[in-house]
Enzyme design. Structure first.
Site, PDB file in Angstrom:
ATOM      1  N   ASP A   1      46.682 -13.378 -20.602  1.00  0.00           N
ATOM      2  CA  ASP A   1      47.269 -12.872 -19.427  1.00  0.00           C
ATOM      3  C   ASP A   1      46.613 -13.431 -17.909  1.00  0.00           C
ATOM      4  O   ASP A   1      47.833 -12.967 -16.780  1.00  0.00           O
ATOM      5  CB  ASP A   1      46.527 -11.185 -18.852  1.00  0.00           C
ATOM      6  CG  ASP A   1      47.176 -10.084 -18.474  1.00  0.00           C
ATOM      7  OD1 ASP A   1      48.488  -9.689 -18.129  1.00  0.00           O
ATOM      8  OD2 ASP A   1      46.220  -9.686 -17.716  1.00  0.00           O
TER       9      ASP A   1
ATOM     10  N   LEU B   1      39.551   2.372 -39.517  1.00  0.00           N
ATOM     11  CA  LEU B   1      38.784   2.097 -40.935  1.00  0.00           C
ATOM     12  C   LEU B   1      36.839   2.262 -40.512  1.00  0.00           C
ATOM     13  O   LEU B   1      36.563   2.333 -41.035  1.00  0.00           O
ATOM     14  CB  LEU B   1      39.094   2.022 -42.271  1.00  0.00           C
ATOM     15  CG  LEU B   1      39.971   2.804 -42.376  1.00  0.00           C
ATOM     16  CD1 LEU B   1      40.629   2.208 -43.353  1.00  0.00           C
ATOM     17  CD2 LEU B   1      39.994   4.361 -42.268  1.00  0.00           C
ATOM     18  N   CYS B   2      37.383   1.365 -39.413  1.00  0.00           N
ATOM     19  CA  CYS B   2      35.347   0.750 -38.395  1.00  0.00           C
ATOM     20  C   CYS B   2      34.817   1.698 -38.149  1.00  0.00           C
ATOM     21  O   CYS B   2      34.970   3.211 -38.053  1.00  0.00           O
ATOM     22  CB  CYS B   2      36.204   0.205 -37.514  1.00  0.00           C
ATOM     23  SG  CYS B   2      36.591  -1.976 -37.887  1.00  0.00           S
ATOM     24  N   HIS B   3      33.871   1.510 -38.770  1.00  0.00           N
ATOM     25  CA  HIS B   3      32.356   3.087 -38.040  1.00  0.00           C
ATOM     26  C   HIS B   3      32.032   2.494 -36.884  1.00  0.00           C
ATOM     27  O   HIS B   3      32.232   1.571 -36.116  1.00  0.00           O
ATOM     28  CB  HIS B   3      31.295   2.907 -39.192  1.00  0.00           C
ATOM     29  CG  HIS B   3      31.340   2.394 -40.700  1.00  0.00           C
ATOM     30  ND1 HIS B   3      32.063   2.203 -41.143  1.00  0.00           N
ATOM     31  CD2 HIS B   3      31.271   4.308 -41.256  1.00  0.00           C
ATOM     32  CE1 HIS B   3      32.022   2.990 -41.886  1.00  0.00           C
ATOM     33  NE2 HIS B   3      31.423   4.287 -42.118  1.00  0.00           N
TER      34      HIS B   3
ATOM     35  N   MET C   1      33.252  -7.031 -37.559  1.00  0.00           N
ATOM     36  CA  MET C   1      34.941  -6.273 -37.070  1.00  0.00           C
ATOM     37  C   MET C   1      34.264  -6.593 -35.474  1.00  0.00           C
ATOM     38  O   MET C   1      35.297  -6.952 -34.521  1.00  0.00           O
ATOM     39  CB  MET C   1      35.319  -5.475 -37.914  1.00  0.00           C
ATOM     40  CG  MET C   1      35.824  -5.030 -38.663  1.00  0.00           C
ATOM     41  SD  MET C   1      36.809  -6.774 -38.977  1.00  0.00           S
ATOM     42  CE  MET C   1      38.018  -6.497 -38.032  1.00  0.00           C
ATOM     43  N   GLU C   2      33.820  -5.942 -34.767  1.00  0.00           N
ATOM     44  CA  GLU C   2      32.950  -6.427 -33.401  1.00  0.00           C
ATOM     45  C   GLU C   2      33.115  -7.679 -32.658  1.00  0.00           C
ATOM     46  O   GLU C   2      33.536  -8.156 -31.756  1.00  0.00           O
ATOM     47  CB  GLU C   2      32.014  -5.756 -33.174  1.00  0.00           C
ATOM     48  CG  GLU C   2      31.604  -4.274 -33.271  1.00  0.00           C
ATOM     49  CD  GLU C   2      32.363  -3.827 -34.865  1.00  0.00           C
ATOM     50  OE1 GLU C   2      32.312  -1.619 -35.299  1.00  0.00           O
ATOM     51  OE2 GLU C   2      31.761  -4.293 -35.135  1.00  0.00           O
TER      52      GLU C   2
END
Length: 338
Positions: free
Chosen positions: A135, A84-86, A120-121
């Site tokens: 990793d 739901l992020c733009h 969020m980014e």
């Protein structure tokens, strides 16, 4: 019998509609503003792995460079990963690493000009950089963990500045006035540290010292000596109560912390820096060579400490009895003589 009607209350969660269904928030009505978010996390591993990463001795090439690229790439693709992020046109994504004996700190700063925030980014960049570290080192330490992925600060938009709070300190007559959390930034001037080729022996100890005294701490932020002015400007974002820098205060050709700090000071407070030098001379005569300065940039107290563990210990000993008092004075509170 009268009919009974039931109103569905407005849902405070912005990504759910009034019926509880997932939605993408409509931001068309919002103004475009400059927006910044800072997120952080800690990748916890073994001293052996820390040594290998700093010595570029891992079998999967340059660990930090690979994790940095992965984090930046993830930030750019956040809208594909979080449903739901733009989609955002990012103007900048920066990822910085710091070291303790058993962890690598990861901090991401994301910037844009738009109608919605970039938290969020920044969070995605930290998470994916941490997964990439896992990793890269799993052959040596499969038990490594990525902990504490969290938002530190965000700026812009309707709500302006937000900063993560610290656990409140015990009441004190010299504490800053209520309503403001004590916030601090630890800034490390180290070209080798910024490259990951030299351990940070002072930044974590300053951060721990501040945390023990109730500060919400950002960093250590590690900048190369040539970039220390940019580091200071980065540290000033969010107007912290205090910035403590370490390193770059000597007379080597690359030492630039005092000049960069002095250029930004509004009010110099030479007594603090002088007392730190005096304290250091009790352990070594070389302490007089430190050119560290101290003073105010706006309402932020900035103190330069040397880059050695001993110099930092002496500097913190000087700050310990006066820090709460001076911060209270800067904030307009605390006792003072007429």
């Amino acid at each position: 019998m009268a009919a009974v009607t039931t109103e569905v209350p407005h849902n405070p969660l912005s990504h759910l509609d009034d019926e509880g269904r997932a939605r993408m928030v409509d931001v068309a009505h919002k103004k475009e503003t400059s927006r910044t978010a800072v997120a952080a996390g800690e990748f916890v591993t073994t001293p052996e792995v820390i040594g290998l990463v700093q010595a570029d001795g891992m079998p999967k090439a340059d660990v930090l460079a690979t994790a940095r690229i992965a984090g930046i790439s993830a930030a750019k693709r956040t809208s594909e990963l979080i449903p739901l992020c733009h989609q955002l046109a990012l103007s900048s994504v920066k990822i910085a690493f710091g070291f303790t004996d058993t962890s690598i700190t990861v901090e991401a700063t994301a910037r844009t000009t738009g109608r919605t925030g970039v938290e969020m980014e920044a969070l995605t960049a930290v998470a994916v950089a941490g997964l990439t570290l896992h990793d890269m080192v799993k052959a040596v330490d499969p038990g490594a963990t990525m902990n504490g992925v969290r938002l530190i600060t965000k700026d812009g938009g309707k709500h302006g500045h937000w900063q993560r709070d610290a656990t409140p300190a015990a009441p004190d007559s010299d504490a800053p006035p209520s309503g403001g959390t004590k916030s601090a930034v630890v800034l490390v001037a180290s070209t080798g540290g910024a490259r990951g080729t030299r351990p940070d022996t002072t930044g974590p100890s300053i951060a721990s010292w501040l945390t023990d005294r109730g500060f919400a701490v950002r960093g250590p932020l590690v900048y190369a000596d040539a970039d220390i002015e940019a580091g200071l400007r980065d540290s000033l974002r969010g107007e912290p109560s205090l910035i403590i820098s370490t390193g770059g205060t000597g007379v080597s050709p690359t030492d630039a912390t005092p000049e960069a700090t002095a250029a930004l000071l509004d009010i110099e407070m030479p007594g603090i820096a002088d007392q730190i030098r005096t304290k250091g001379t009790s352990a070594t005569p070389h302490a007089v060579l430190s050119r560290g300065v101290s003073g105010l940039i706006g309402r932020t107290l900035v103190v330069n400490l040397p880059g050695s563990p001993g110099g930092v210990k002496d500097g913190l000993a000087v700050l310990d009895p006066l820090l709460d008092h001076v911060l209270a004075q800067i904030s307009g509170g605390g006792p003072h003589d007429d």
